[in-house]
Design an enzyme around this catalytic site. Structure first.
Site, short mmCIF file in Angstrom:
data_model
loop_
_atom_site.label_atom_id
_atom_site.label_comp_id
_atom_site.label_asym_id
_atom_site.label_seq_id
_atom_site.Cartn_x
_atom_site.Cartn_y
_atom_site.Cartn_z
N GLU A 14 0.83 -1.22 0.00
CA GLU A 14 0.00 0.00 0.00
C GLU A 14 0.86 1.26 0.00
O GLU A 14 0.51 2.27 0.60
CB GLU A 14 -0.93 0.03 1.22
CG GLU A 14 -2.13 -0.84 1.11
CD GLU A 14 -3.01 -0.53 -0.09
OE1 GLU A 14 -3.06 0.63 -0.50
OE2 GLU A 14 -3.60 -1.47 -0.63
C1 LIG Z 1 2.93 -9.60 -0.12
C2 LIG Z 1 2.70 -8.46 -1.04
C3 LIG Z 1 1.39 -8.11 -1.38
C4 LIG Z 1 1.15 -7.06 -2.27
N1 LIG Z 1 -0.12 -6.80 -2.69
C5 LIG Z 1 -0.32 -5.94 -3.72
C6 LIG Z 1 -1.61 -5.81 -4.34
O1 LIG Z 1 -2.58 -6.43 -3.94
N2 LIG Z 1 -1.71 -5.00 -5.42
C7 LIG Z 1 -0.66 -4.29 -5.92
O2 LIG Z 1 -0.83 -3.59 -6.90
N3 LIG Z 1 0.57 -4.39 -5.35
C8 LIG Z 1 0.76 -5.19 -4.27
N4 LIG Z 1 2.01 -5.31 -3.71
C9 LIG Z 1 3.09 -4.48 -4.20
C10 LIG Z 1 3.51 -3.41 -3.20
O3 LIG Z 1 2.49 -2.44 -3.05
C11 LIG Z 1 4.85 -2.83 -3.67
O4 LIG Z 1 5.82 -3.83 -3.43
C12 LIG Z 1 5.21 -1.53 -2.97
O5 LIG Z 1 4.32 -0.51 -3.36
C13 LIG Z 1 6.63 -1.08 -3.30
O6 LIG Z 1 6.92 -1.18 -4.67
P1 LIG Z 1 8.25 -1.95 -5.15
O7 LIG Z 1 8.26 -3.27 -4.47
O8 LIG Z 1 8.30 -1.92 -6.60
O9 LIG Z 1 9.41 -1.08 -4.53
P2 LIG Z 1 10.08 0.20 -5.23
O10 LIG Z 1 9.03 1.15 -5.67
O11 LIG Z 1 11.07 -0.27 -6.23
O12 LIG Z 1 10.84 0.84 -3.99
C14 LIG Z 1 12.13 0.36 -3.52
C15 LIG Z 1 12.60 1.27 -2.39
O13 LIG Z 1 12.77 2.62 -2.88
C16 LIG Z 1 12.03 3.54 -2.09
N5 LIG Z 1 11.52 4.60 -2.98
C17 LIG Z 1 10.80 4.44 -4.11
N6 LIG Z 1 10.50 5.64 -4.63
C18 LIG Z 1 11.03 6.58 -3.81
C19 LIG Z 1 11.05 8.01 -3.79
N7 LIG Z 1 10.42 8.70 -4.73
N8 LIG Z 1 11.70 8.64 -2.79
C20 LIG Z 1 12.31 7.91 -1.82
N9 LIG Z 1 12.32 6.56 -1.76
C21 LIG Z 1 11.68 5.90 -2.75
C22 LIG Z 1 10.93 2.72 -1.45
O14 LIG Z 1 10.50 3.31 -0.22
C23 LIG Z 1 11.61 1.39 -1.23
O15 LIG Z 1 12.31 1.42 -0.03
C24 LIG Z 1 2.25 -6.33 -2.79
C25 LIG Z 1 3.56 -6.66 -2.41
C26 LIG Z 1 3.79 -7.71 -1.57
C27 LIG Z 1 5.22 -8.08 -1.26
#
Ligand SMILES: Cc1cc2nc3c(=O)[nH]c(=O)nc-3n(C[C@H](O)[C@H](O)[C@H](O)COP(=O)(O)OP(=O)(O)OC[C@H]3O[C@@H](n4cnc5c(N)ncnc54)[C@H](O)[C@@H]3O)c2cc1C
Length: 587
Positions: A438
């Protein structure tokens, strides 16, 4: 295995004694939601959570969801429990009676969300996204879509998902690649891959309603070209019956650290039929309806898991004997570890944060209802501003505290906390996703600092601070020291807010590096504000329930002496700036 007793007494205290919010009490639709009715609901909720759902936590962890011949199978016992869950009407608790819901306010459904999160987060997630989808469809879809899909979602026979994330797009949704091609009949063909989709497929419901963001062929790149589509797993015929399979398949399910009973799916959309929800290119606005409400619920997940971690730690501390307490009276043998000051401090740290969070959440639930249903538009808007300010705080602060509390719980259990026997390490693992999904907690903090603090000329935070200042004008010798501490901390919050606002304009890296600290400060002050409301009642009503109120006063005392002072440290850390961080050369 962990044990759990739903904290009904505390919940009823909030509902009965802290409900005196004029704007909330103006809401005609909740006049019949009496304490007696709420108590009945909570007692029934406690039964299903304690007796039926709690045992699924361990079995779901040991027998995760599996993908078999293209079908996702939930862990043993989930199907039977889910049937009972929907038969008893738990999916419909807060939904509109127009679609078969029970129309309960969020002040009540938040209590249920807390219990369910404590019992089993994995099981909870199957219905949680359905309620999110319900809210989004209810706010943004046409009547014909609402009538076709909502009654079944409310009944729990169909479930919902939120499909945002793709391999290259997590936080930055503007990068999404999923395509939507308009057809002659006004429907769309959706193609692309979504990953990490919670409850993306499973065997609990007859149909699954995916809410998918995608880019229409003629839409611009970036976030301005995103639209929202409803894509059912099975096409629904005009008469509401289930038709042919749509072009959605499960590529795989993720093997993960925690919430192993929850199916986290890779979904492939291959020319799947979709219906646009809301306006073209405004998909993110519509999705935010779902996400904002969801974020508060994720905060509540952290609260529920914290509560069960605390309860088990307290029980264990009363059963485990090790060493002698400093004031030990026994000549031989060891004392229960609850006699040690350090263990007592850990337990009170958990308890004072949890009860403060619950009180804050109750206040936020009232504000959410006012923002949605008050007849006066100005009052609605003011409440909406407060909800928007506090949403990232509740999401992030509660889930981060969930990590602190489950970690402390493991420490109190010693080696038995790290090994699997007691179920404590599972709470830590299960909670670990809550600061990530989220929208990560850091991104919530950045949103708070860069967007929410500057919205409406930066006036929302000032209004919130003024509201606290007004609320704490309470008299009484006993409450005075708490009010004084509160005033000192409000002053720090004001100074910090002004510092941040200036840095957002002139030194963005300083603001970025300070954003988590700022969110924590706002979280701590908001919880202290909630505690002050609890204290006001506790001193006034003391004679009527001495034991309960004494417990509240002592717990608040701990919070003000041992937890609230973190504010100063966050402030000092953050205002040291970011030059030394940005100039550092990582090798
Ligand atoms: C068990 C599980 C259930 C999930 N359920 C859903 C679901 O139902 N639907 C759905 O759509 N997604 C879902 N997700 C996805 C989840 O919402 C994302 O993993 C999350 O939003 C982070 O995206 P990412 O993993 O691509 O990390 P990234 O966006 O690649 O982020 C990596 C790191 O960089 C940091 N970062 C990114 N952008 C910035 C910025 N602008 N400034 C500073 N720091 C930044 C983040 O805080 C993080 O620490 C789920 C994930 C998991 C693991």
């Amino acid at each position: 295995m962990t044990t759990y007793t739903a904290p009904i007494e505390d919940m009823m205290f909030l509902f009965e004694k802290l409900r005196n919010n004029k704007n909330y009490n103006d809401l005609e639709k909740y006049k019949e939601v009496t304490p007696d009715l709420v108590k009945n609901i909570l007692e029934e909720a406690a039964k299903i959570n304690q007796n039926i759902i709690l045992p699924l936590a361990k079995s779901g962890d040991e027998n995760p969801t599996i993908l078999e011949n293209g079908l996702v199978r939930t862990p043993p016992g989930y199907k039977e429990a889910y049937s009972k869950f929907i038969e008893d009407g738990w999916t419909s608790l807060s939904c509109d009676p127009k679609y078969g819901g029970q129309g309960m306010p969020k002040t009540v459904s938040a209590f249920f969300d807390e219990m369910l999160s404590a019992a089993s987060l994995s099981f909870k997630l199957y219905s949680e996204l359905s309620i999110g989808a319900y809210n989004c469809i209810n706010h943004h879809a046409t009547d014909s879509i609402k009538n076709k899909f909502l009654p079944k979602i409310v009944e729990g026979k169909w479930s919902g998902t939120m499909c945002l994330t793709e391999p290259v797009c997590g936080t930055d949704l503007g990068l999404l690649k999923t395509k939507a091609v308009e057809q002659k009949d006004g429907t769309f063909k959706i193609s692309g891959q979504k990953i990490f989709i919670t409850s993306g497929d499973h065997d609990l419901t007859e149909n699954i309603v995916h809410l998918v963001i995608a880019r229409a062929s003629d839409s611009p790149p970036g976030t301005k070209g995103i639209s929202l589509f409803l894509v059912p797993k099975f096409i629904v015929n005009d008469d509401g019956s289930i038709g042919s399979k749509n072009g959605v398949s499960t590529g795989s399910i993720e093997s993960k650290m925690g919430i192993k009973g929850s199916a986290t799916c890779v979904l492939n959309f291959d020319n799947a039929t979709g219906y646009m929800i809301g306006s073209k290119n405004k998909g993110l606005n519509s999705m935010f309806t779902m996400m904002n409400l969801e974020r508060i619920v994720v905060g509540i997940q952290g609260l529920g898991i914290s509560e069960i971690a605390y309860q088990n730690s307290l029980n264990y501390s009363k059963e485990r004997k090790q060493g002698k307490g400093n004031n030990s009276k026994s000549n031989n043998g060891a004392d229960f570890i609850i006699e040690h000051a350090d263990i007592r401090k850990s337990l009170l740290n958990m308890k004072s944060i949890i009860e403060g969070e619950r009180a804050l959440c109750f206040w936020l639930s009232q504000q959410t209802e006012v923002s949605l249903y008050h007849k006066d538009e100005n009052i609605r808007n003011e409440a909406a501003d407060l909800v928007s300010l506090m949403t990232p705080v509740v999401k992030s602060f509660f889930t981060d505290m969930g990590m602190e509390i489950t970690s402390s719980a493991m420490q109190i259990h010693g080696g038995y906390g790290y090994t699997k026997d007691q179920g404590i390490e599972q709470l830590y693992r299960d909670n670990r996703i809550t600061p990530i999904y989220e929208g990560t907690n850091s991104v919530q903090a950045i949103d708070l600092v860069f967007r929410k603090l500057s919205n409406k000329n930066g006036d929302i935070i000032n209004k919130y601070i003024n509201l606290i200042k007004k609320d704490i004008k309470v008299s009484g010798e006993k409450i005075k020291p708490f009010v004084k501490k509160m005033e000192e901390n409000i002053e720090l919050l004001e100074k910090f807010s002004n510092w941040i606002k200036e840095k957002v304009q002139n030194s963005k890296d300083d603001a970025n590096a300070a954003s988590n600290d700022y969110l924590n400060v706002l979280g701590l002050v908001a919880i202290a504000h909630a505690w002050l409301k609890v204290l006001e009642v506790s001193f006034k009503d003391y004679e009527n329930n001495k034991k309960f109120y004494e417990d509240k006063i002592q717990t608040a005392n701990f919070f003000f002496k041992r937890v609230l002072p973190r504010v100063e440290s966050y402030y000092l850390t953050a205002t040291s700036g970011s030059k030394y961080i940005m100039d550092f050369k990582f090798n």
